[in-house]
Scaffold this motif. Structure first.
Motif, PDB file in Angstrom:
ATOM      1  N   SER A  66       0.836  -1.190   0.000  1.00 60.77           N
ATOM      2  CA  SER A  66       0.000   0.000   0.000  1.00 60.77           C
ATOM      3  C   SER A  66       0.881   1.254   0.000  1.00 60.77           C
ATOM      4  CB  SER A  66      -0.860  -0.074   1.272  1.00 60.77           C
ATOM      5  OG  SER A  66      -1.828   0.908   1.259  1.00 60.77           O
ATOM      6  N   TRP A  90      -4.204   6.118   5.464  1.00 59.03           N
ATOM      7  CA  TRP A  90      -5.405   5.613   4.797  1.00 59.03           C
ATOM      8  C   TRP A  90      -5.318   4.095   4.761  1.00 59.03           C
ATOM      9  CZ3 TRP A  90      -5.880   3.312  -0.383  1.00 59.03           C
ATOM     10  CH2 TRP A  90      -4.629   3.011  -0.960  1.00 59.03           C
ATOM     11  N   GLN A  91      -6.430   3.431   4.541  1.00 55.78           N
ATOM     12  CA  GLN A  91      -6.388   1.989   4.358  1.00 55.78           C
ATOM     13  C   GLN A  91      -7.141   1.622   3.079  1.00 55.78           C
ATOM     14  OE1 GLN A  91      -8.494  -1.418   6.548  1.00 55.78           O
ATOM     15  NE2 GLN A  91      -6.543  -1.283   7.607  1.00 55.78           N
ATOM     16  N   SER A  92      -6.500   0.830   2.248  1.00 58.71           N
ATOM     17  CA  SER A  92      -7.116   0.407   0.999  1.00 58.71           C
ATOM     18  C   SER A  92      -8.376  -0.399   1.291  1.00 58.71           C
ATOM     19  CB  SER A  92      -6.124  -0.445   0.213  1.00 58.71           C
ATOM     20  OG  SER A  92      -6.795  -1.129  -0.816  1.00 58.71           O
ATOM     21  N   SER A  93      -9.393  -0.215   0.452  1.00 56.94           N
ATOM     22  CA  SER A  93     -10.620  -1.000   0.619  1.00 56.94           C
ATOM     23  C   SER A  93     -10.402  -2.463   0.208  1.00 56.94           C
ATOM     24  CB  SER A  93     -11.765  -0.379  -0.181  1.00 56.94           C
ATOM     25  OG  SER A  93     -11.385  -0.286  -1.528  1.00 56.94           O
ATOM     26  N   HIS A 145      -8.061  -4.226   1.574  1.00 53.15           N
ATOM     27  CA  HIS A 145      -7.291  -4.804   2.675  1.00 53.15           C
ATOM     28  C   HIS A 145      -7.724  -6.238   3.005  1.00 53.15           C
ATOM     29  CE1 HIS A 145      -5.529  -5.168   6.747  1.00 53.15           C
ATOM     30  NE2 HIS A 145      -4.625  -4.353   6.265  1.00 53.15           N
ATOM     31  N   SER A 146      -9.036  -6.445   3.149  1.00 51.48           N
ATOM     32  CA  SER A 146      -9.505  -7.774   3.574  1.00 51.48           C
ATOM     33  C   SER A 146      -9.430  -8.810   2.437  1.00 51.48           C
ATOM     34  CB  SER A 146     -10.927  -7.696   4.122  1.00 51.48           C
ATOM     35  OG  SER A 146     -11.781  -7.261   3.105  1.00 51.48           O
TER      36      SER A 146
END
Ligand SMILES: Nc1ncnc2c1ncn2[C@@H]1O[C@H](COP(=O)(O)OP(=O)(O)OP(=O)(O)O)[C@@H](O)[C@H]1O
Length: 148
Positions: free
Chosen positions: A31, A138-141, A143-144
């Protein structure tokens, strides 16, 4: 999560490899946390490579890094320091495996296209040196879809 400092060196920029290199880190699942396109001056390059100041190639290395703009980045992910180095390949591109960035795009050790932090400690120092303003939170969508 772990972060590393990655720099596309002046030859990588001149040779049009910026998109390709960013794409390899993105496709792996890492990321992007910070990015800037800058010319560095000699004192800054000497500071970045201070650990190598006694090496015979130090002056040439500094000349190389100040010879044109570089892309400085912070990438984040599980194991990104060691795995980033694997994506980059061995320091001497003639010894780098095909499939690595240096293995695919470079020949000479003094024109090896990219830098990546060699340890978590040095990554922390290099990120502080290059991005004193901090990184983007921020966190990428995705991630999961990347982490269990
Ligand atoms: N023998 C050499 N002759 C010329 N340049 C060299 C030589 N050894 C290293 N360099 C340059 O100095 C950089 C830093 O050397 P170091 O030994 O830290 O390798 P590295 O950690 O793989 O590279 P980097 O720090 O750029 O990711 C190398 O990437 C290369 O550009």
């Amino acid at each position: 999560m772990e972060q590393t400092f990655i720099m596309i060196k002046p030859d990588g920029v001149q040779r049009g490899l910026v998109g390709e290199i960013i794409s390899r880190f993105e496709k792996k699942g890492f990321s992007l946390k910070a990015l800037k396109f800058v010319n560095v001056d000699r004192p800054f390059a000497e500071k970045h490579y201070a650990d190598l100041s006694a090496k015979p190639f130090f002056n040439g290395l500094v000349e190389y890094i100040v010879s044109g703009p570089v892309v400085a980045m912070v990438w984040e992910g599980k194991g990104v320091v060691a795995t980033g180095r694997k994506l980059i390949g061995a320091t001497n591109p003639l010894a780098s495996e095909p499939g690595t960035i240096r293995g695919d795009f470079a020949i000479d050790i003094g024109r090896n296209v990219i830098h990546g932090s060699d340890a978590v400690d040095s990554a922390t120092k290099e990120i502080a040196l290059w991005f004193p303003e901090g990184v983007v939170h921020w966190q990428s969508s995705l991630h999961s879809w990347i982490y269990e």
